[in-house]
Design a protein around this motif. Structure first.
Motif, PDB file in Angstrom:
ATOM      1  N   VAL A 136      27.943  41.006  36.014  1.00  0.00           N
ATOM      2  CA  VAL A 136      28.960  40.757  37.045  1.00  0.00           C
ATOM      3  C   VAL A 136      28.321  40.491  38.404  1.00  0.00           C
ATOM      4  O   VAL A 136      28.845  39.712  39.206  1.00  0.00           O
ATOM      5  CB  VAL A 136      29.938  41.950  37.121  1.00  0.00           C
ATOM      6  N   VAL A 137      27.184  41.143  38.660  1.00  0.00           N
ATOM      7  CA  VAL A 137      26.520  40.980  39.965  1.00  0.00           C
ATOM      8  C   VAL A 137      25.076  40.531  39.739  1.00  0.00           C
ATOM      9  O   VAL A 137      24.128  41.279  40.004  1.00  0.00           O
ATOM     10  CB  VAL A 137      26.556  42.292  40.784  1.00  0.00           C
ATOM     11  N   PRO A 138      24.873  39.315  39.256  1.00  0.00           N
ATOM     12  CA  PRO A 138      23.501  38.833  39.024  1.00  0.00           C
ATOM     13  C   PRO A 138      22.756  38.658  40.341  1.00  0.00           C
ATOM     14  O   PRO A 138      23.353  38.333  41.375  1.00  0.00           O
ATOM     15  CB  PRO A 138      23.726  37.485  38.326  1.00  0.00           C
ATOM     16  N   VAL A 184      25.709  42.911  49.215  1.00  0.00           N
ATOM     17  CA  VAL A 184      27.142  42.997  49.522  1.00  0.00           C
ATOM     18  C   VAL A 184      27.966  42.961  48.232  1.00  0.00           C
ATOM     19  O   VAL A 184      28.950  43.703  48.091  1.00  0.00           O
ATOM     20  CB  VAL A 184      27.558  41.864  50.474  1.00  0.00           C
ATOM     21  N   ARG A 185      27.573  42.132  47.283  1.00  0.00           N
ATOM     22  CA  ARG A 185      28.304  42.075  46.017  1.00  0.00           C
ATOM     23  C   ARG A 185      28.171  43.386  45.250  1.00  0.00           C
ATOM     24  O   ARG A 185      29.120  43.832  44.587  1.00  0.00           O
ATOM     25  CB  ARG A 185      27.811  40.901  45.175  1.00  0.00           C
ATOM     26  N   ASN A 190      26.302  50.049  28.475  1.00  0.00           N
ATOM     27  CA  ASN A 190      27.331  49.051  28.756  1.00  0.00           C
ATOM     28  C   ASN A 190      27.543  48.890  30.251  1.00  0.00           C
ATOM     29  O   ASN A 190      27.783  47.780  30.744  1.00  0.00           O
ATOM     30  CB  ASN A 190      28.652  49.442  28.092  1.00  0.00           C
ATOM     31  N   SER A 191      27.456  50.010  30.982  1.00  0.00           N
ATOM     32  CA  SER A 191      27.658  49.947  32.435  1.00  0.00           C
ATOM     33  C   SER A 191      26.520  49.174  33.106  1.00  0.00           C
ATOM     34  O   SER A 191      26.760  48.415  34.060  1.00  0.00           O
ATOM     35  CB  SER A 191      27.771  51.361  33.024  1.00  0.00           C
ATOM     36  N   ARG A 246      34.939  48.682  43.234  1.00  0.00           N
ATOM     37  CA  ARG A 246      35.793  48.372  42.089  1.00  0.00           C
ATOM     38  C   ARG A 246      35.601  49.364  40.957  1.00  0.00           C
ATOM     39  O   ARG A 246      36.560  49.762  40.297  1.00  0.00           O
ATOM     40  CB  ARG A 246      35.499  46.957  41.571  1.00  0.00           C
ATOM     41  N   ARG A 247      34.353  49.744  40.697  1.00  0.00           N
ATOM     42  CA  ARG A 247      34.047  50.599  39.556  1.00  0.00           C
ATOM     43  C   ARG A 247      33.157  51.770  39.976  1.00  0.00           C
ATOM     44  O   ARG A 247      31.977  51.830  39.630  1.00  0.00           O
ATOM     45  CB  ARG A 247      33.353  49.771  38.468  1.00  0.00           C
TER      46      ARG A 247
END
Length: 203
Positions: free
Chosen positions: A76-78, A89-90, A68-69, A97-98
């Motif tokens: 979230v970061v394609p 950077v993303r 899942n991670s 964040r995680r």
């Protein structure tokens, strides 16, 4: 793998979610061997029977959380092969964040797969990235070389200040200007490292 029970009610779905959240925190902190089901069910306010019905044993529970991670980071970061510096950077921001997600990957490397790909099904997570990089290389926007190695170096650079850094682990509590300086440095370094013939960096 045994057939596992799936939540059929909103109450069951809430319990399922609490188990996932509690187990994510437990595995991120203690690893696979060190995690304890007793702590997970206590934190999730449930019982072992319910956990085993939903997820099977501890190894299967970790598999669910870890995969899942990987899906989360992919979604979230394609990747944007036309902007690998921005992608790096993303990724840096997602680690802030995680931080638990990157710790799960590190425990997997330490306890399960010390060499080679991090997961057996790596093609599922890598193929789209590699295709994007290959196409950008063909257009001269990314330097020549093995697309997998290009991907690997960008991810490695994005992890320079990650929670598992051997030098310095950044946190979201640091001042914004500190993160801004790191982002600028990361963006420039990735740009210089990956620039193609049609995008030769100055300096």
């Amino acid at each position: 793998m045994p057939d596992l029970e799936q939540p059929q009610t909103s109450r069951g779905a809430a319990t399922y979610r609490r188990i996932l959240d509690a187990a994510t925190a437990e595995f991120a902190r203690h690893g696979i061997a060190g995690a304890r089901i007793e702590r997970i069910v206590k934190s999730a306010r449930t019982n072992k029977a319910q956990l085993y019905a939903y997820f099977g044993d501890k190894e299967q529970l970790f598999d669910t959380i870890f995969l899942n991670s990987l899906e989360r980071i992919t979604d979230v970061v394609p990747i944007d092969a036309d902007d690998l510096p921005g992608w790096a950077v993303r990724l840096y921001d997602e680690y802030l964040r995680r931080p638990d997600l990157i710790r799960l990957a590190t425990w997997t490397r330490l306890e399960r797969r010390p060499a080679g790909h991090l997961v057996e099904t790596h093609e599922h997570y890598d193929d789209r990235k590699l295709t994007a990089i290959t196409e950008a290389q063909a257009a001269g926007r990314v330097r020549a070389g093995d697309p997998f190695d290009i991907m690997a170096i960008v991810i490695a650079m994005s992890m320079a200040w990650s929670p598992v850094s051997n030098v310095y682990a950044a946190t979201s509590e640091e001042d914004d200007h500190v993160h801004a300086e790191r982002r600028a440095l990361l963006r420039d370094c990735v740009r210089r490292a990956t620039a193609g013939d049609g995008d030769t960096p100055a300096g």
